[in-house]
Structures are given as C-alpha cells and as structure tokens.
Design a protein around this motif. Structure first.
Motif, PDB file in Angstrom:
ATOM      1  N   PHE A 155     -22.213 -36.857  19.113  1.00 37.92           N
ATOM      2  CA  PHE A 155     -22.934 -38.074  19.488  1.00 37.92           C
ATOM      3  C   PHE A 155     -22.947 -39.108  18.357  1.00 37.92           C
ATOM      4  O   PHE A 155     -23.431 -40.214  18.539  1.00 37.92           O
ATOM      5  N   LEU A 156     -22.409 -38.740  17.206  1.00 42.93           N
ATOM      6  CA  LEU A 156     -22.410 -39.629  16.051  1.00 42.93           C
ATOM      7  C   LEU A 156     -21.401 -40.750  16.205  1.00 42.93           C
ATOM      8  O   LEU A 156     -20.234 -40.515  16.541  1.00 42.93           O
ATOM      9  N   CYS A 157     -21.830 -41.965  15.917  1.00 45.46           N
ATOM     10  CA  CYS A 157     -20.937 -43.113  15.937  1.00 45.46           C
ATOM     11  C   CYS A 157     -19.929 -42.992  14.793  1.00 45.46           C
ATOM     12  O   CYS A 157     -20.326 -42.822  13.638  1.00 45.46           O
ATOM     13  N   PRO A 158     -18.622 -43.083  15.070  1.00 48.27           N
ATOM     14  CA  PRO A 158     -17.611 -42.941  14.003  1.00 48.27           C
ATOM     15  C   PRO A 158     -17.773 -43.973  12.884  1.00 48.27           C
ATOM     16  O   PRO A 158     -17.539 -43.649  11.712  1.00 48.27           O
ATOM     17  N   ASN A 159     -18.159 -45.207  13.222  1.00 49.03           N
ATOM     18  CA  ASN A 159     -18.328 -46.243  12.196  1.00 49.03           C
ATOM     19  C   ASN A 159     -19.452 -45.879  11.241  1.00 49.03           C
ATOM     20  O   ASN A 159     -19.348 -46.045  10.031  1.00 49.03           O
ATOM     21  N   TYR A 160     -20.552 -45.381  11.801  1.00 47.24           N
ATOM     22  CA  TYR A 160     -21.693 -44.951  10.983  1.00 47.24           C
ATOM     23  C   TYR A 160     -21.292 -43.759  10.126  1.00 47.24           C
ATOM     24  O   TYR A 160     -21.629 -43.672   8.939  1.00 47.24           O
ATOM     25  N   LEU A 161     -20.554 -42.840  10.711  1.00 50.37           N
ATOM     26  CA  LEU A 161     -20.096 -41.655   9.991  1.00 50.37           C
ATOM     27  C   LEU A 161     -19.224 -42.042   8.803  1.00 50.37           C
ATOM     28  O   LEU A 161     -19.303 -41.445   7.729  1.00 50.37           O
ATOM     29  N   ALA A 162     -18.414 -43.082   8.981  1.00 53.65           N
ATOM     30  CA  ALA A 162     -17.484 -43.499   7.930  1.00 53.65           C
ATOM     31  C   ALA A 162     -18.145 -44.335   6.841  1.00 53.65           C
ATOM     32  O   ALA A 162     -17.734 -44.279   5.677  1.00 53.65           O
ATOM     33  N   THR A 163     -19.166 -45.125   7.208  1.00 56.03           N
ATOM     34  CA  THR A 163     -19.725 -46.097   6.268  1.00 56.03           C
ATOM     35  C   THR A 163     -21.154 -45.813   5.821  1.00 56.03           C
ATOM     36  O   THR A 163     -21.594 -46.338   4.800  1.00 56.03           O
ATOM     37  N   GLY A 164     -21.896 -45.030   6.607  1.00 60.92           N
ATOM     38  CA  GLY A 164     -23.310 -44.819   6.315  1.00 60.92           C
ATOM     39  C   GLY A 164     -24.179 -46.003   6.698  1.00 60.92           C
ATOM     40  O   GLY A 164     -25.365 -46.028   6.387  1.00 60.92           O
TER      41      GLY A 164
ATOM     42  N   VAL B 265     -26.187 -47.428  20.432  1.00 59.30           N
ATOM     43  CA  VAL B 265     -25.447 -47.765  21.659  1.00 59.30           C
ATOM     44  C   VAL B 265     -24.309 -46.772  21.860  1.00 59.30           C
ATOM     45  O   VAL B 265     -24.063 -46.298  22.974  1.00 59.30           O
ATOM     46  N   TYR B 266     -23.606 -46.448  20.776  1.00 60.45           N
ATOM     47  CA  TYR B 266     -22.517 -45.470  20.869  1.00 60.45           C
ATOM     48  C   TYR B 266     -23.050 -44.121  21.363  1.00 60.45           C
ATOM     49  O   TYR B 266     -22.492 -43.522  22.287  1.00 60.45           O
ATOM     50  N   SER B 267     -24.138 -43.649  20.747  1.00 63.31           N
ATOM     51  CA  SER B 267     -24.705 -42.355  21.137  1.00 63.31           C
ATOM     52  C   SER B 267     -25.163 -42.371  22.592  1.00 63.31           C
ATOM     53  O   SER B 267     -24.999 -41.388  23.316  1.00 63.31           O
ATOM     54  N   PHE B 268     -25.740 -43.513  23.019  1.00 62.80           N
ATOM     55  CA  PHE B 268     -26.154 -43.610  24.413  1.00 62.80           C
ATOM     56  C   PHE B 268     -24.939 -43.562  25.339  1.00 62.80           C
ATOM     57  O   PHE B 268     -25.013 -42.968  26.430  1.00 62.80           O
ATOM     58  N   GLY B 269     -23.830 -44.175  24.928  1.00 63.12           N
ATOM     59  CA  GLY B 269     -22.613 -44.103  25.739  1.00 63.12           C
ATOM     60  C   GLY B 269     -22.188 -42.666  25.968  1.00 63.12           C
ATOM     61  O   GLY B 269     -21.801 -42.286  27.087  1.00 63.12           O
ATOM     62  N   MET B 270     -22.283 -41.839  24.922  1.00 67.45           N
ATOM     63  CA  MET B 270     -21.942 -40.426  25.084  1.00 67.45           C
ATOM     64  C   MET B 270     -22.948 -39.730  26.000  1.00 67.45           C
ATOM     65  O   MET B 270     -22.565 -38.899  26.840  1.00 67.45           O
ATOM     66  N   LEU B 271     -24.224 -40.067  25.874  1.00 67.11           N
ATOM     67  CA  LEU B 271     -25.236 -39.498  26.769  1.00 67.11           C
ATOM     68  C   LEU B 271     -24.917 -39.848  28.220  1.00 67.11           C
ATOM     69  O   LEU B 271     -24.987 -38.988  29.111  1.00 67.11           O
ATOM     70  N   LEU B 272     -24.543 -41.086  28.460  1.00 67.32           N
ATOM     71  CA  LEU B 272     -24.203 -41.529  29.813  1.00 67.32           C
ATOM     72  C   LEU B 272     -22.975 -40.790  30.330  1.00 67.32           C
ATOM     73  O   LEU B 272     -22.902 -40.415  31.516  1.00 67.32           O
ATOM     74  N   LEU B 273     -22.040 -40.537  29.451  1.00 70.39           N
ATOM     75  CA  LEU B 273     -20.836 -39.790  29.823  1.00 70.39           C
ATOM     76  C   LEU B 273     -21.186 -38.345  30.179  1.00 70.39           C
ATOM     77  O   LEU B 273     -20.684 -37.788  31.163  1.00 70.39           O
TER      78      LEU B 273
END
Length: 342
Positions: free
Chosen positions: A231-240, A248-256
């Motif tokens: 559920f982690l956003c790749p941009n956040y994972l890469a940059t902190g 929003v990214y995590s919610f997209g995965m929840l919706l999926l």
C-alpha cells in the motif's frame, strides 16, 4: 489549551509503577496534544489498569480481535458497554506511535467514518487506548477471497454496492483529515486491516499511529518511511516525502482490493512489478474482478461501475503524484459512480 483526563485513576494500592507510568505518560500526552491539536480543548476519559484488566478478563486470548507486530486489539466490556481496546506491546520503540495515535484519534473522532476514541489508560508502560466497538470486525476479514494462508474466505462475499459505499465513506474520511484542519493530516497506513465495520457495515478508519501533519504553508513533510507493504506510495518510499497524494495512492490500492478481493501484491513478490496494480494495468476489469461481484445480478450497470472504478484506481495510483486526484475529487467521483445503480 484545556486537557481533561476524566475518570477514576485507581492505581491498585501498592502498584507504584503504575503511578510513575501515569505521571510520565500524562506529560508526554500533553505535549502531543499541544503539538497536534491546535490548542482546542479535547476531553479524554481516563481508565485505570484494573478497569481494563477486568474489561478483558485479564486480557484473555478469547477476547483478542486482531494481533499485529505493534499492538493487540481486544474486545472488552466497560460499564455494560462493549468497546475495542488497543494494547500496545510494552516496547519503548513504539512509544511515540502510541501517543500520536491518541492525539490524532482524539482530533479526528468527530467524523462518523473514523473509529471514535473513548479514552485511554496511562498506567501501563505504553498507553492503552479504548475505542467504540464495531460489530462486523475488520474489512480485511471480509473483503479478501482467501486468507493469508490461501484458504477460501469464511464470510459470505460482500455485495458490490456495499463495497462501493465503504469506498466512498472511507474516501470522505480521508478527505476530512486532509482538509478540515489548518495542517493536513496524512494517515500513511490506509489498508483493509485498519478499517472496522459496524453492524450496519458503516466503515470506520482506525490506527492513526503513523499519521503526521504537514506544517502550515508547506506541501509536504519529510520523515522516515512508514506504512504497509503493498500500500506504500513508490514516490514516498523513494524520497521520504509524505503528501496528501501519498494517501491517495494507498486509497487507490484499497479501492482495487475492494474490487478484486485480491491481496495488494502477488505472493512471493520481490519487486514492485509484482504488485496488483500492474496486473490491472495489463488486464480488463472482468479478468481480475472478484467473481462474486460478477455473479450478482446487475448486468450493464455493474459493468459500468466496475470500469469507472478501474479508471479511478489508475488515476489514484498514477506514477506522477501531481496527476493523482485529491481525496475530495475521489469522493465526488465515487458518489457519481454509485449513481449508476444497476
């Protein structure tokens, strides 16, 4: 700022350690509330160690609702009322998270789709939190086609319109924490395991232990990366750098997950390429949607809704955060999709 900790603080006589814990934890909690709650008066009911011990039959295993690395959820009874009790592991590593959980839960509890904080106990090494009880358990127990061991789900599959309503109401809760305060709150751990369902399947967002506010006048905050794999956003994972688009990214995965009943990653996955979102980019919605949804009566109306949800998922999980919608827009879009009633 007014801090009210109401209730009996029975320390159990010779338990001097509880008194020390109460005094230490009370000071830390005060600092957190001042830092996060903008000086608003927040009444927090205090419970004694003995009250919570009795409420859970001495934390009996039969009262356990969920176990995680950091804490255990228990079902308990206080003053004739059923509650959910969140007991952190007695590990100082989790100290900051437990106090953040109290402060943020207290701040956001007025929203009907946030699990309401009832109070806390400060007599333990780390605070123990008391919340309202949600009778239908965790969304993670209801939505997946199989459990983590690969066995078919025990509960009957959730109807598609219920899943869509859950998505829209959780989107509204996230929109609330992003927009209702002078500093947007980033949840950072949106997933089915952090969503309760009450007896009417009204969803309740929980676990604000990883939440963090964005400083006023800023668009992001830099911090150590926290969240759940898949559920982690790749941009956040890469940059902190955490922003509203991280949620929003995590919610997209929840919706999926709600649409497919699948886990957010392929078992034994080792790279981002194995994530569920990459499968949906390559497949049509009918190839990946939960078969229980397709088995429902609804025809073209449900197909339209599923296709619209797929498109919204891909927008929420766009590789470019700036191209993702806000949670306000996501909520509006889900409301529009719901109107395509079959």
């Amino acid at each position: 700022m007014v801090i009210k900790l109401v209730g009996n603080r029975r320390l159990g006589g010779s338990k001097g350690e509880r008194k020390k814990a109460f005094e230490k934890n009370g000071g830390v909690l005060l600092e957190k509330l001042v830092a996060y709650c903008d000086g608003r008066p927040i009444p927090i009911r205090g419970f004694s160690y003995e009250e919570l011990r009795r409420a859970t039959n001495n934390y009996d295993q039969g009262c356990v609702l969920q176990v995680s690395q950091w804490y255990t959820w228990y079902k308990g009874s206080l003053d004739g009322r059923i509650v959910s009790i969140k007991k952190y592991a007695e590990d100082s590593t989790f100290s900051d998270f437990s106090f953040t959980d109290i402060a943020m839960s207290a701040k956001t509890s007025s929203h009907k789709n946030v699990l309401r904080l009832v109070g806390c106990c400060l007599e333990t090494q780390l605070p123990t939190l008391v919340f309202e009880f949600a009778g239908n358990g965790f969304l993670s127990e209801r939505v997946y086609q199989c459990n983590i061991h690969g066995y078919p789900r025990e509960h009957p599959p959730m109807a598609w319109q219920i899943r869509l309503k859950i998505a829209r109401e959780i989107a509204h809760a996230i929109s609330y924490i992003h927009t209702a305060f002078s500093r947007p709150i980033i949840h950072r751990d949106i997933k089915p395991g952090n969503i309760f369902l009450d007896q009417h399947n009204v969803p309740k967002l929980a676990d604000f232990s990883l939440s963090i506010p964005i400083p006023e006048g800023e668009t992001h905050i830099e911090d150590k990366v926290h969240g759940s794999y898949g559920f982690l956003c790749p941009n956040y994972l890469a940059t902190g750098r955490a922003t509203e688009k991280t949620d929003v990214y995590s919610f997209g995965m929840l919706l999926l997950v709600l649409s497919t009943g699948q886990r957010s990653y392929v078992p034994q996955a080792t790279t981002h390429e194995d994530s569920l979102v990459n499968y949906i980019r390559k497949c049509t919605i009918s190839e990946i949607v939960d078969p229980a949804i397709l088995a429902e009566e609804g025809g073209a109306g449900v197909e339209q809704q599923l296709q619209a949800v797929r498109e919204l998922v891909l927008r929420c999980m766009d590789e470019n955060p700036e191209m993702r919608p806000t949670m306000v827009d996501v909520t509006k879009e889900l409301r529009r999709i719901e109107r395509f009633m079959p």
